[in-house]
Write a protein that holds these residues in place. Sequence first.
Motif, PDB file in Angstrom:
ATOM      1  N   THR A 141       0.882  -1.341   0.151  1.00  0.00           N
ATOM      2  CA  THR A 141      -0.168  -0.057   0.007  1.00  0.00           C
ATOM      3  C   THR A 141       0.945   1.101  -0.025  1.00  0.00           C
ATOM      4  OG1 THR A 141      -0.158   0.231   2.396  1.00  0.00           O
ATOM      5  CG2 THR A 141      -1.922  -1.158   1.202  1.00  0.00           C
ATOM      6  N   ASP A 142       0.151   2.351  -0.433  1.00  0.00           N
ATOM      7  CA  ASP A 142       0.784   3.622  -0.277  1.00  0.00           C
ATOM      8  C   ASP A 142       1.040   4.368   0.974  1.00  0.00           C
ATOM      9  OD1 ASP A 142       1.162   3.308  -2.948  1.00  0.00           O
ATOM     10  OD2 ASP A 142      -0.712   4.583  -3.612  1.00  0.00           O
ATOM     11  N   ASP A 143       0.514   3.682   1.948  1.00  0.00           N
ATOM     12  CA  ASP A 143       0.561   4.325   3.320  1.00  0.00           C
ATOM     13  C   ASP A 143       2.119   4.276   3.822  1.00  0.00           C
ATOM     14  OD1 ASP A 143      -2.207   4.484   3.238  1.00  0.00           O
ATOM     15  OD2 ASP A 143      -2.618   2.593   4.612  1.00  0.00           O
ATOM     16  N   TRP A 144       2.843   3.370   3.488  1.00  0.00           N
ATOM     17  CA  TRP A 144       4.223   3.367   3.793  1.00  0.00           C
ATOM     18  C   TRP A 144       5.139   4.509   3.068  1.00  0.00           C
ATOM     19  CZ3 TRP A 144       5.948   0.429   7.361  1.00  0.00           C
ATOM     20  CH2 TRP A 144       5.314  -0.796   7.782  1.00  0.00           C
ATOM     21  N   HIS A 155       3.582   7.363   2.412  1.00  0.00           N
ATOM     22  CA  HIS A 155       2.907   8.575   3.200  1.00  0.00           C
ATOM     23  C   HIS A 155       3.570   8.864   4.775  1.00  0.00           C
ATOM     24  CE1 HIS A 155      -0.032  11.478   4.186  1.00  0.00           C
ATOM     25  NE2 HIS A 155      -0.284  10.806   5.450  1.00  0.00           N
TER      26      HIS A 155
END
Length: 173
Positions: free
Chosen positions: A145-148, A150
């Motif tokens: 996911t892109d949360d990392w 972010h």
Amino acid sequence: MPLTPLDIHNKEFNKGFRGYDEDEVNEFLDQVIKDYELIIREKKELEEKLNEMNSRLGHFTNIEETLNKSIVIAQEAGEEVRRNAQKEAKLIIKEAEKNADRIINESLSKARKIALEIEELKKQSKVFRTRFKMLIEAQLDMLNTDDWDHLLEYELDSTELKATAREEEDSLA
């Protein structure tokens, strides 16, 4: 009634005119007496031997009868032992067959139980594999996911961290 040697010895003949010579007749009679006594003795001995032989024959006949009876009894006993051995052998075979059937049935039952347990373990392993795969895929999804990215964009300085930590300590106290 037979003549005895004494009868011959005591026999007296009448004398007649110009009869037999008395000495010659007496001599002949003496010889007849001796021979007759010898024959009587031999007859008596033979009768005794015959009686003894008949007695021994009776004894041996009794032994023969006893032996024949013993042989018959031994044959019957042997036959009885053979029949009993056959009966015992049949019983042993039946018992062995029963035990074999029991062992086979127990083995089949255990084999069925083990087969069912194997099937259950296979099902459980499939469920575990599926869940484990789902867990790993979920973790991979989380990593992808892109949360990392972010999170890496955040910049905090150390003073802000100290202030936040103090605020949390004060609120706990």
